[in-house]
Design a protein around this motif. Structure first.
Motif, mmCIF file in Angstrom:
data_model
loop_
_atom_site.group_PDB
_atom_site.id
_atom_site.type_symbol
_atom_site.label_atom_id
_atom_site.label_comp_id
_atom_site.label_asym_id
_atom_site.label_seq_id
_atom_site.Cartn_x
_atom_site.Cartn_y
_atom_site.Cartn_z
ATOM 1 N N VAL A 1 -63.419 -55.370 -15.339
ATOM 2 C CA VAL A 1 -63.374 -54.118 -16.108
ATOM 3 C C VAL A 1 -62.055 -54.021 -16.865
ATOM 4 N N ILE A 2 -60.952 -54.311 -16.189
ATOM 5 C CA ILE A 2 -59.630 -54.224 -16.822
ATOM 6 C C ILE A 2 -59.513 -55.243 -17.955
ATOM 7 N N LEU A 3 -59.969 -56.465 -17.721
ATOM 8 C CA LEU A 3 -59.904 -57.494 -18.768
ATOM 9 C C LEU A 3 -60.788 -57.139 -19.967
ATOM 10 N N THR A 4 -61.964 -56.580 -19.706
ATOM 11 C CA THR A 4 -62.861 -56.210 -20.810
ATOM 12 C C THR A 4 -62.269 -55.092 -21.653
ATOM 13 N N VAL A 5 -61.762 -54.051 -21.005
ATOM 14 C CA VAL A 5 -61.176 -52.928 -21.748
ATOM 15 C C VAL A 5 -59.931 -53.384 -22.501
ATOM 16 N N THR A 6 -59.121 -54.236 -21.868
ATOM 17 C CA THR A 6 -57.929 -54.769 -22.539
ATOM 18 C C THR A 6 -58.322 -55.613 -23.746
#
Length: 109
Positions: free
Chosen positions: A29-34
């Motif tokens: 989730v963090i990598l996708t949003v980033t």
């Protein structure tokens, strides 16, 4: 600028929420949003660089294309999804209050 920042913040929260509900890991989730955030920044830099010298008809064509794309997005996606949930006066009032608040923020900046 403030209104756009708030809009992108809520877009990121929405994406994170959807990914979380689908069972994606926290790091994914963090990598996708980033990644999506970096794509927005890259697109702004690239668009600003390539289009900074446009004037006249060429600028009008680019702006008209952008406006048409946004209108298509609103009518095709948002309005279709909006009618999946029963509308109440509170939802309608919240929509207009949010719209006016973001509009006033845009005017203030």
């Amino acid at each position: 600028m403030i209104a756009l920042t708030l809009e992108l913040l809520f877009l990121g929260v929405s994406v994170a929420s959807s990914l979380g509900q689908s069972g994606a890991s926290r790091s994914r989730v963090i990598l996708t949003v980033t990644g999506l955030s970096l794509l927005v920044i890259l697109g702004a830099l690239l668009g600003g660089t390539l289009l900074q010298g446009l004037t006249g008809l060429a600028l009008e064509i680019v702006l008209a294309f952008g406006a048409a794309a946004l209108l298509f997005l609103v009518t095709e996606e948002l309005l279709t999804e909006a009618h999946e949930v029963k509308e109440t006066p509170l939802i309608t009032a919240a929509f207009f209050a949010g719209f006016v608040a973001l509009y006033l923020l845009e005017l203030a900046s």
